[in-house]
Motif scaffolding. Structure first.
Motif, PDB file in Angstrom:
ATOM      1  N   GLU A  58       0.695  -0.997   0.467  1.00 22.27           N
ATOM      2  CA  GLU A  58       0.253   0.397   0.165  1.00 22.27           C
ATOM      3  C   GLU A  58       0.799   1.467   0.494  1.00 22.27           C
ATOM      4  N   HIS A  59       2.223   1.199   0.402  1.00 25.90           N
ATOM      5  CA  HIS A  59       3.245   2.491   1.101  1.00 25.90           C
ATOM      6  C   HIS A  59       3.664   2.183  -0.808  1.00 25.90           C
ATOM      7  N   GLY A  60       3.049   3.106  -1.939  1.00 30.00           N
ATOM      8  CA  GLY A  60       3.735   2.811  -3.345  1.00 30.00           C
ATOM      9  C   GLY A  60       5.387   2.934  -3.239  1.00 30.00           C
ATOM     10  N   GLU A  61       5.941   3.919  -2.564  1.00 28.58           N
ATOM     11  CA  GLU A  61       6.852   3.906  -3.077  1.00 28.58           C
ATOM     12  C   GLU A  61       8.397   3.464  -2.193  1.00 28.58           C
ATOM     13  N   ILE A  62       8.107   2.534  -1.184  1.00 17.20           N
ATOM     14  CA  ILE A  62       8.833   1.768  -0.244  1.00 17.20           C
ATOM     15  C   ILE A  62       9.644   0.147  -1.330  1.00 17.20           C
ATOM     16  N   LEU A  63       9.012  -0.391  -2.528  1.00 17.03           N
ATOM     17  CA  LEU A  63       9.435  -1.352  -3.118  1.00 17.03           C
ATOM     18  C   LEU A  63      10.091  -1.083  -3.788  1.00 17.03           C
ATOM     19  N   PRO A  64       9.651   0.568  -5.327  1.00 16.24           N
ATOM     20  CA  PRO A  64      10.660   0.717  -5.973  1.00 16.24           C
ATOM     21  C   PRO A  64      11.742   0.949  -5.349  1.00 16.24           C
ATOM     22  N   LEU A  65      12.140   1.796  -3.906  1.00 16.66           N
ATOM     23  CA  LEU A  65      13.057   1.781  -3.555  1.00 16.66           C
ATOM     24  C   LEU A  65      14.003   0.765  -3.394  1.00 16.66           C
ATOM     25  N   LEU A  66      13.346  -0.140  -2.396  1.00 17.42           N
ATOM     26  CA  LEU A  66      13.928  -1.330  -2.205  1.00 17.42           C
ATOM     27  C   LEU A  66      14.475  -2.201  -3.227  1.00 17.42           C
ATOM     28  N   THR A  67      13.847  -1.674  -4.222  1.00 18.16           N
ATOM     29  CA  THR A  67      14.323  -2.978  -5.515  1.00 18.16           C
ATOM     30  C   THR A  67      15.811  -2.053  -5.760  1.00 18.16           C
ATOM     31  N   VAL A  68      16.423  -1.041  -5.714  1.00 14.58           N
ATOM     32  CA  VAL A  68      17.200  -0.013  -5.670  1.00 14.58           C
ATOM     33  C   VAL A  68      18.106  -0.423  -5.042  1.00 14.58           C
ATOM     34  N   TRP A  69      17.996  -0.308  -3.584  1.00 17.66           N
ATOM     35  CA  TRP A  69      19.356  -0.750  -2.603  1.00 17.66           C
ATOM     36  C   TRP A  69      19.615  -2.025  -3.353  1.00 17.66           C
ATOM     37  N   ILE A  70      19.360  -3.071  -3.550  1.00 20.53           N
ATOM     38  CA  ILE A  70      19.229  -4.125  -3.997  1.00 20.53           C
ATOM     39  C   ILE A  70      19.934  -4.305  -4.838  1.00 20.53           C
ATOM     40  N   GLY A  71      19.757  -3.758  -5.811  1.00 13.82           N
ATOM     41  CA  GLY A  71      20.534  -3.505  -7.599  1.00 13.82           C
ATOM     42  C   GLY A  71      21.728  -3.509  -6.951  1.00 13.82           C
ATOM     43  N   ASP A  72      22.366  -2.508  -5.745  1.00 15.64           N
ATOM     44  CA  ASP A  72      24.022  -2.362  -5.723  1.00 15.64           C
ATOM     45  C   ASP A  72      24.197  -3.786  -4.601  1.00 15.64           C
ATOM     46  N   ASP A  73      24.067  -4.825  -4.432  1.00 19.16           N
ATOM     47  CA  ASP A  73      24.556  -5.832  -4.276  1.00 19.16           C
ATOM     48  C   ASP A  73      24.442  -5.928  -2.624  1.00 19.16           C
ATOM     49  N   LEU A  74      23.269  -5.195  -2.616  1.00 16.04           N
ATOM     50  CA  LEU A  74      22.928  -4.910  -1.334  1.00 16.04           C
ATOM     51  C   LEU A  74      21.818  -5.381  -0.454  1.00 16.04           C
ATOM     52  N   ARG A  75      21.495  -6.075   0.747  1.00 12.47           N
ATOM     53  CA  ARG A  75      20.248  -6.871   0.913  1.00 12.47           C
ATOM     54  C   ARG A  75      19.488  -5.966   1.433  1.00 12.47           C
ATOM     55  N   ILE A  76      17.906  -6.579   2.017  1.00  7.72           N
ATOM     56  CA  ILE A  76      17.311  -5.799   3.298  1.00  7.72           C
ATOM     57  C   ILE A  76      16.601  -6.789   3.837  1.00  7.72           C
ATOM     58  N   LEU A  77      16.303  -7.683   5.241  1.00  7.89           N
ATOM     59  CA  LEU A  77      16.412  -8.797   6.174  1.00  7.89           C
ATOM     60  C   LEU A  77      15.190  -8.681   6.908  1.00  7.89           C
ATOM     61  N   GLY A  78      14.130  -9.678   5.619  1.00  8.23           N
ATOM     62  CA  GLY A  78      12.732  -9.536   7.121  1.00  8.23           C
ATOM     63  C   GLY A  78      12.292 -10.752   7.009  1.00  8.23           C
ATOM     64  N   ASP A  79      11.214 -10.860   8.099  1.00 13.12           N
ATOM     65  CA  ASP A  79      10.454 -12.458   8.644  1.00 13.12           C
ATOM     66  C   ASP A  79       9.849 -12.739   7.344  1.00 13.12           C
ATOM     67  N   LEU A  80       9.428 -13.791   7.942  1.00 16.29           N
ATOM     68  CA  LEU A  80       8.400 -14.510   6.876  1.00 16.29           C
ATOM     69  C   LEU A  80       7.244 -13.957   6.828  1.00 16.29           C
ATOM     70  N   GLY A  81       6.954 -12.851   7.336  1.00 13.37           N
ATOM     71  CA  GLY A  81       5.734 -12.170   7.273  1.00 13.37           C
ATOM     72  C   GLY A  81       5.645 -11.398   5.556  1.00 13.37           C
ATOM     73  N   TYR A  82       7.216 -11.550   5.251  1.00 11.23           N
ATOM     74  CA  TYR A  82       7.715 -11.301   3.995  1.00 11.23           C
ATOM     75  C   TYR A  82       7.734 -11.893   2.852  1.00 11.23           C
ATOM     76  N   GLU A  83       7.101 -12.878   2.450  1.00  8.35           N
ATOM     77  CA  GLU A  83       6.892 -14.505   2.172  1.00  8.35           C
ATOM     78  C   GLU A  83       6.295 -13.372   0.386  1.00  8.35           C
ATOM     79  N   GLY A  84       5.825 -12.725   0.271  1.00  4.99           N
ATOM     80  CA  GLY A  84       5.146 -12.450  -0.997  1.00  4.99           C
ATOM     81  C   GLY A  84       5.874 -11.797  -1.288  1.00  4.99           C
ATOM     82  N   GLU A  85       7.373 -10.895  -0.848  1.00  2.93           N
ATOM     83  CA  GLU A  85       8.374 -10.174  -1.999  1.00  2.93           C
ATOM     84  C   GLU A  85       9.655 -10.686  -1.439  1.00  2.93           C
TER      85      GLU A  85
END
Length: 282
Positions: free
Chosen positions: A178-205
């Motif tokens: 529902e937060h339109g900006e979050i996923l695109p910005l996180l995608t840019v972050w991992i594009g630099d070989d960096l990681r975002i860690l989450g629990d299984l609540g984020y299984e859909g992403e």
């Protein structure tokens, strides 16, 4: 007969002065004339901080400052809005994290409980702010933290019926999407070989957020998957410190009595105070 007592805010004096300076800037922006306010900027900052840190009731704050209850609410909302406006945006927070040399950041959702009345949801019999997971009313806020759990950014609020990313029913939406900006910005972050860690609540992403392997039905994870899960969970668990730090420092975040839609601004205001008081943003 009434009894008076003294109390001390668990903050540096510099923090209170910084909040007072922000409120002074807001009054200048509004063109407020000298002598037209019941409280000065310093007194107003103490009122706002008492509410955030100690969860002091507005009735008590108004009585202590000899103002009406409605004036107390006006001062509080103004202070929250001014502080929240200083909160970093997600893009800025991720850029700062990258400049700090972090190889990963953590993301986790937290429910800020509220005692407000129920609100009809998009379907009959569904309560907009009711979280079945927590068995309480509240708002979902996404928090991004540094590897050591220091909170870097908090999202606007979404109703408690929306879970992190996993929909429990076909009509459920998800807080993250529902937060339109979050996923695109996180995608840019991992594009630099960096990681975002989450629990299984984020299984859909899972393509964007690194999560543990989910145990297959009627099977066990492989030895390699179990080893990965242990390592992942040990590192990710440190990130949950961010949610705990916010809620233990600010009693107002344990149960918000204002309109649930203000929860996002209240959390952002708390984040700004935390950054100012510890003189740390990343």
């Amino acid at each position: 007969m009434s009894v008076t007592y003294t109390a001390t805010l668990p903050l540096r004096e510099e923090t209170v002065l910084a909040v007072s300076a922000l409120l002074h800037g807001e009054r200048r922006r509004l063109g407020t004339r000298a002598g037209t306010r019941s409280l000065g900027c310093f007194q107003q900052s103490v009122l706002v901080l008492r509410w955030l840190l100690d969860g002091t009731r507005i009735t008590q704050l108004a009585a202590d400052n000899q103002v009406s209850r409605s004036t107390g609410y006006a001062y509080l909302h103004e202070g929250i809005t001014v502080l929240a406006a200083q909160a970093p945006g997600l893009q800025s927070a991720l850029l700062a994290a990258k400049m700090a040399g972090y190889a990963h950041v953590n993301i986790d959702g937290t429910l800020i409980e509220t005692d407000r009345c129920r609100t009809p949801g998009p379907t009959p019999g569904v309560d907009l702010w009711w979280s079945g997971k927590h068995d309480n009313h509240g708002g979902n806020v996404q928090v991004i933290t540094a590897p050591d759990g220091w909170p870097l950014w908090t999202s606007p609020v979404r109703p408690g019926r929306e879970h992190d990313t996993t929909a429990l029913r076909e009509h459920d939406t998800t807080a993250l999407r529902e937060h339109g900006e979050i996923l695109p910005l996180l995608t840019v972050w991992i594009g630099d070989d960096l990681r975002i860690l989450g629990d299984l609540g984020y299984e859909g992403e899972a393509t964007t957020i690194t999560i543990a392997f989910k145990k297959p039905k009627n099977k066990a994870c492989t030895d390699m998957q179990q080893q990965f899960n242990r390592t992942h969970n040990a590192v990710r668990a440190i990130g949950e410190r961010g949610n705990s730090l916010l809620k233990t420092t600010f009693k107002a975040l344990r149960n918000v009595s204002l309109c649930p839609w203000t929860i996002g601004r209240i959390t952002a205001a708390a984040l700004v105070i935390l950054h100012i008081d510890h003189n740390r943003t990343t």
